[in-house]
Write a protein that holds these residues in place. Structure first.
Motif, PDB file in Angstrom:
ATOM      1  N   GLU A  43       9.787  -6.007  -9.563  1.00 14.49           N
ATOM      2  CA  GLU A  43      10.099  -7.433  -9.513  1.00 14.49           C
ATOM      3  C   GLU A  43      10.221  -7.910  -8.070  1.00 14.49           C
ATOM      4  O   GLU A  43       9.821  -9.031  -7.738  1.00 14.49           O
ATOM      5  N   LYS A  44      10.724  -7.040  -7.206  1.00 16.60           N
ATOM      6  CA  LYS A  44      10.839  -7.388  -5.789  1.00 16.60           C
ATOM      7  C   LYS A  44       9.459  -7.584  -5.165  1.00 16.60           C
ATOM      8  O   LYS A  44       9.230  -8.538  -4.410  1.00 16.60           O
ATOM      9  N   GLU A  45       8.529  -6.686  -5.503  1.00 19.78           N
ATOM     10  CA  GLU A  45       7.164  -6.802  -4.994  1.00 19.78           C
ATOM     11  C   GLU A  45       6.486  -8.052  -5.543  1.00 19.78           C
ATOM     12  O   GLU A  45       5.780  -8.768  -4.816  1.00 19.78           O
ATOM     13  N   GLY A  79       0.809  -1.212   0.000  1.00 19.48           N
ATOM     14  CA  GLY A  79       0.000   0.000   0.000  1.00 19.48           C
ATOM     15  C   GLY A  79       0.842   1.262   0.000  1.00 19.48           C
ATOM     16  O   GLY A  79       0.440   2.291  -0.560  1.00 19.48           O
ATOM     17  N   ASP A  80       2.028   1.200   0.620  1.00 19.72           N
ATOM     18  CA  ASP A  80       2.937   2.352   0.611  1.00 19.72           C
ATOM     19  C   ASP A  80       3.406   2.665  -0.803  1.00 19.72           C
ATOM     20  O   ASP A  80       3.763   3.801  -1.115  1.00 19.72           O
ATOM     21  N   SER A  81       3.410   1.641  -1.665  1.00 25.05           N
ATOM     22  CA  SER A  81       3.914   1.786  -3.033  1.00 25.05           C
ATOM     23  C   SER A  81       2.811   2.078  -4.053  1.00 25.05           C
ATOM     24  O   SER A  81       2.924   2.993  -4.855  1.00 25.05           O
ATOM     25  N   GLN A 134       7.937 -10.852  -6.474  1.00 29.10           N
ATOM     26  CA  GLN A 134       8.488 -12.044  -5.834  1.00 29.10           C
ATOM     27  C   GLN A 134       7.952 -12.213  -4.415  1.00 29.10           C
ATOM     28  O   GLN A 134       7.668 -13.339  -3.983  1.00 29.10           O
ATOM     29  N   ARG A 135       7.804 -11.089  -3.687  1.00 26.64           N
ATOM     30  CA  ARG A 135       7.245 -11.169  -2.327  1.00 26.64           C
ATOM     31  C   ARG A 135       5.820 -11.704  -2.360  1.00 26.64           C
ATOM     32  O   ARG A 135       5.420 -12.498  -1.499  1.00 26.64           O
ATOM     33  N   LEU A 136       5.047 -11.279  -3.362  1.00 27.24           N
ATOM     34  CA  LEU A 136       3.666 -11.749  -3.486  1.00 27.24           C
ATOM     35  C   LEU A 136       3.621 -13.226  -3.882  1.00 27.24           C
ATOM     36  O   LEU A 136       2.790 -13.982  -3.367  1.00 27.24           O
ATOM     37  N   ILE A 137       4.507 -13.634  -4.774  1.00 24.86           N
ATOM     38  CA  ILE A 137       4.573 -15.048  -5.156  1.00 24.86           C
ATOM     39  C   ILE A 137       4.894 -15.902  -3.929  1.00 24.86           C
ATOM     40  O   ILE A 137       4.273 -16.947  -3.696  1.00 24.86           O
ATOM     41  N   ASP A 138       5.859 -15.457  -3.137  1.00 21.86           N
ATOM     42  CA  ASP A 138       6.232 -16.196  -1.921  1.00 21.86           C
ATOM     43  C   ASP A 138       5.055 -16.273  -0.952  1.00 21.86           C
ATOM     44  O   ASP A 138       4.785 -17.328  -0.356  1.00 21.86           O
ATOM     45  N   LEU A 139       4.344 -15.149  -0.787  1.00 20.56           N
ATOM     46  CA  LEU A 139       3.201 -15.112   0.128  1.00 20.56           C
ATOM     47  C   LEU A 139       2.102 -16.059  -0.330  1.00 20.56           C
ATOM     48  O   LEU A 139       1.608 -16.885   0.453  1.00 20.56           O
ATOM     49  N   PHE A 140       1.729 -15.967  -1.600  1.00 16.51           N
ATOM     50  CA  PHE A 140       0.615 -16.784  -2.086  1.00 16.51           C
ATOM     51  C   PHE A 140       0.986 -18.259  -2.182  1.00 16.51           C
ATOM     52  O   PHE A 140       0.126 -19.130  -2.051  1.00 16.51           O
ATOM     53  N   ASN A 141       2.265 -18.557  -2.415  1.00 18.33           N
ATOM     54  CA  ASN A 141       2.703 -19.956  -2.357  1.00 18.33           C
ATOM     55  C   ASN A 141       2.499 -20.506  -0.962  1.00 18.33           C
ATOM     56  O   ASN A 141       2.060 -21.642  -0.772  1.00 18.33           O
ATOM     57  N   LYS A 142       2.820 -19.695   0.045  1.00 17.93           N
ATOM     58  CA  LYS A 142       2.621 -20.116   1.432  1.00 17.93           C
ATOM     59  C   LYS A 142       1.133 -20.355   1.702  1.00 17.93           C
ATOM     60  O   LYS A 142       0.757 -21.358   2.300  1.00 17.93           O
ATOM     61  N   LEU A 143       0.290 -19.442   1.222  1.00 20.18           N
ATOM     62  CA  LEU A 143      -1.148 -19.567   1.454  1.00 20.18           C
ATOM     63  C   LEU A 143      -1.716 -20.817   0.793  1.00 20.18           C
ATOM     64  O   LEU A 143      -2.486 -21.558   1.403  1.00 20.18           O
ATOM     65  N   LYS A 144      -1.362 -21.033  -0.469  1.00 21.89           N
ATOM     66  CA  LYS A 144      -1.984 -22.161  -1.183  1.00 21.89           C
ATOM     67  C   LYS A 144      -1.472 -23.515  -0.704  1.00 21.89           C
ATOM     68  O   LYS A 144      -2.112 -24.541  -0.947  1.00 21.89           O
TER      69      LYS A 144
END
Length: 287
Positions: A221-223, A174-176, A225-235
């Motif tokens: 790209e950093k954002e 949200g800051d971005s 990758q962070r989202l990919i990591d988060l959603f991988n954890k969730l799924k």
């Protein structure tokens, strides 16, 4: 012997009172209070919440805040005192989650809704507040703790961690790209995961990219990758994605960007056409 057993049971009940909240009814409230509030602050917040005199109170410690947030944000942002508090009121079955906040300056209402849906919370009206302006990151810990008590249900530790990580990542995003865009992006991606269940990072990346495109936002790209990591954890967690989808559908009118999305615009167009038809029908009566 029987009298002795009854006596022992009575003593145990006195020392270890057993409270069950599974039968909490619609309209019942449970409150979470930060451990470091003064008595004056506690009484002020309880009055602000409209809490009944016999309301069940759950205390949240700063240690618990660090337990669930320490991996995701700086210790300075968590602080050394537990202050933010909340009131959770049981809502009618099938009504979804509503969140309202006061004196919370970083985490938005929509971010809480998203994270609570991930944690498995449902059908609750939640009010989050503090006596002074705070980031609001710690409030989720208390809400989940209180929900476990009210629903008589244990939420797995890894799910709690994931919900807290999601809230923090959304706030950082949200800051971005803006708070509304960030909350809407997370909601859209979760909805697509519930529908299509991506099998690998490539499919997940496409879902995130499409959601960002729909909202007209750009991700670094950093954002990404962070989202990919988060959603991988969730799924990969034991999350009921059918419930996630159902709760997201109920919360759509509370996700600010929904009315600006293609689906939201379609909804508004239907309302517009209805009123055009209604006006034409009224005109026909008098012509």
């Amino acid at each position: 012997m029987r009298k002795l057993l009854i006596l022992l049971f009575s003593i145990c009940m006195f020392i270890y009172p057993i409270q069950s909240f599974a039968d909490m009814a619609e309209g019942d409230m449970i409150v979470t209070l930060g451990e470091n509030l003064t008595e004056v602050q506690k009484n002020g917040l309880l009055s602000e919440m409209g809490a009944p005199k016999d309301v069940q109170i759950v205390t949240v410690s700063n240690q618990e805040e660090h337990q669930y947030l320490g991996k995701y944000i700086a210790k300075a942002l968590i602080g050394t005192k537990a202050i933010s508090s909340s009131a959770i009121t049981i809502a009618p079955k099938g009504s979804g989650i509503t969140v309202k906040t006061k004196n919370i300056n970083w985490v938005t209402d929509e971010m809480y809704v998203n994270a609570l849906i991930t944690a498995g919370v449902k059908d609750a009206n939640i009010y989050i507040t503090a006596p002074i302006s705070v980031s609001g990151t710690a409030a989720l810990t208390g809400i989940i703790k209180a929900y476990e008590i009210s629903a008589d249900k244990t939420i797995p530790e890894e799910v709690k961690q994931a919900a807290n990580q999601e809230m923090v990542e959304t706030a950082k995003l949200g800051d971005s790209i803006g708070e509304e865009n960030a909350a809407a992006l997370i909601a859209k991606v979760k909805e697509e995961i519930a529908k299509n269940k991506p099998k690998n990072d490539e499919e997940l990346r496409k879902i995130i990219e499409q959601a960002a495109k729909d909202l007209n936002v750009s991700l670094s790209e950093k954002e990404m990758q962070r989202l990919i990591d988060l959603f991988n954890k969730l799924k990969n967690l034991d999350i009921d994605w059918n419930q996630v989808s159902d709760q997201l559908n109920k919360a759509k009118d509370r996700i600010s960007k929904f009315l600006h999305s293609e689906e939201g615009q379609g909804f508004l167009e239907k309302i517009k056409q209805f009123f055009i038809w209604l006006i034409d029908w009224i005109k026909s009566i008098f012509s």
